[in-house]
Design a protein around this motif. Structure first.
Motif, mmCIF file in Angstrom:
data_model
loop_
_atom_site.group_PDB
_atom_site.id
_atom_site.type_symbol
_atom_site.label_atom_id
_atom_site.label_comp_id
_atom_site.label_asym_id
_atom_site.label_seq_id
_atom_site.Cartn_x
_atom_site.Cartn_y
_atom_site.Cartn_z
ATOM 1 N N GLY A 286 30.345 36.622 35.114
ATOM 2 C CA GLY A 286 30.767 35.506 35.951
ATOM 3 C C GLY A 286 30.217 34.213 35.370
ATOM 4 N N SER B 73 26.433 33.301 35.006
ATOM 5 C CA SER B 73 25.594 34.476 35.253
ATOM 6 C C SER B 73 24.565 34.634 34.135
ATOM 7 C CB SER B 73 26.446 35.743 35.337
ATOM 8 O OG SER B 73 27.250 35.728 36.490
ATOM 9 N N GLY C 276 33.342 30.371 39.553
ATOM 10 C CA GLY C 276 34.339 31.259 38.976
ATOM 11 C C GLY C 276 35.665 31.288 39.710
ATOM 12 N N THR D 280 31.637 42.763 35.587
ATOM 13 C CA THR D 280 32.323 41.636 36.221
ATOM 14 C C THR D 280 31.323 40.593 36.707
ATOM 15 O OG1 THR D 280 34.156 43.054 36.917
ATOM 16 C CG2 THR D 280 33.893 40.955 38.065
ATOM 17 N N ALA D 281 30.275 41.056 37.368
ATOM 18 C CA ALA D 281 29.250 40.127 37.855
ATOM 19 C C ALA D 281 28.470 39.514 36.698
ATOM 20 C CB ALA D 281 28.303 40.852 38.806
#
Length: 273
Positions: free
Chosen positions: A130, A133, A240, A126-127
């Motif tokens: 982003g 990212s 995001g 998920t991170a």
């Protein structure tokens, strides 16, 4: 005194020089190794122009390093062939250890087809996905041996000149990094055993997002399916967070959602009129 000083400097250079593995890969403008292999031209890509969920062929060149001679030496296991593997991790966590093996592309260049998001284990996907990212990839190249029936006849093998566990560092800490994430380069899901020889390559265990180098990973449905109509639009800021409506100015992400469930995201910059 001068002799002692020079000897001390030489010793320090030796110690620090041995503190990191080096590769023969080219480097980009920021000093990271270029690890993307262009299978069409049989050479290095101009840059690592990949996002974390984009499939590509990863490669390392050990020409001029201690591993070059190690590969030429007689294998320890009877009837075995020597090859390279890479233990790797990211700034967002680990990836599957079953995706370590690399296959010879040519000469001292070894590689594999990767999709970093798909090979994630403890990596925070998920991170890592982003908006904007960047994923940094770290690792250690090591040697292994295989036979016709045993994909791991020898494992975690190192030349005498390199202490076991020494990490690769081109001077940037990480081996390479991805492009900032936009979500516009997502690749089709695949497994090692989708390709001939891929299951043996992944130690007889199917591995997601990993297979032999220069494998063509394309879903037939993506080729034959007609363009699906857009049914809705979403807008996000660069952090995001979803926005209630399309911004009139500034930088934001425009996501279009199609009737077949797929979506596309693009960065948009609007200036004041």
């Amino acid at each position: 005194m001068r002799t002692f000083t020079l000897s001390a400097i030489t010793l320090l250079l030796f110690v620090f020089g041995a503190a990191a593995q080096n590769l023969n890969n080219p480097k980009d403008a920021n000093g990271f190794y270029i690890v993307k292999w262009d299978c069409a031209t049989g050479t290095w890509a101009a840059s690592n122009d990949i996002e974390v969920d984009q499939t590509f062929t990863f490669a390392v060149d050990v020409t001029g390093t201690p591993f070059e001679n190690w590969l030429k030496a007689t294998p320890t296991a009877a009837g075995a062939t020597r090859a390279l593997a890479i233990n790797k991790w990211t700034n967002y966590g680990d990836v599957s250890g079953g995706t370590n093996r690399l296959k010879q592309i040519k000469g001292n260049i070894f590689g594999a087809t990767w999709n970093i998001k798909q090979i994630a284990s403890t990596m925070d996907v998920t991170a890592a996905t982003g908006i904007d990212s960047v994923v940094f990839i770290y690792g250690q190249v090591f040697g292994f041996e295989f036979t016709a029936t045993n994909p791991g006849a020898g494992w975690w093998m190192w030349p005498a000149e390199i202490p076991g566990g020494t990490a690769i560092d081109p001077g940037t800490g990480a081996i390479f990094k991805t492009l900032p994430y936009t979500g516009t380069k997502t690749s089709t899901e695949f497994y090692s055993d989708d390709y001939d020889g891929g299951l043996f390559f992944s130690n007889n265990t199917p591995e997601k997002g990993y297979t032999l180098p220069c494998s063509v990973v394309t879903a037939i449905s993506d080729i034959t399916k007609p363009e699906s109509p857009v049914i809705s639009h979403e807008y996000y800021n660069v952090q995001g967070a979803r926005l209630s409506k399309e911004p009139e100015t500034g930088l934001f992400i425009h996501r279009t959602i199609k009737a077949d469930g797929t979506s596309e995201s693009v960065k948009v910059i609007k200036s004041m009129k």
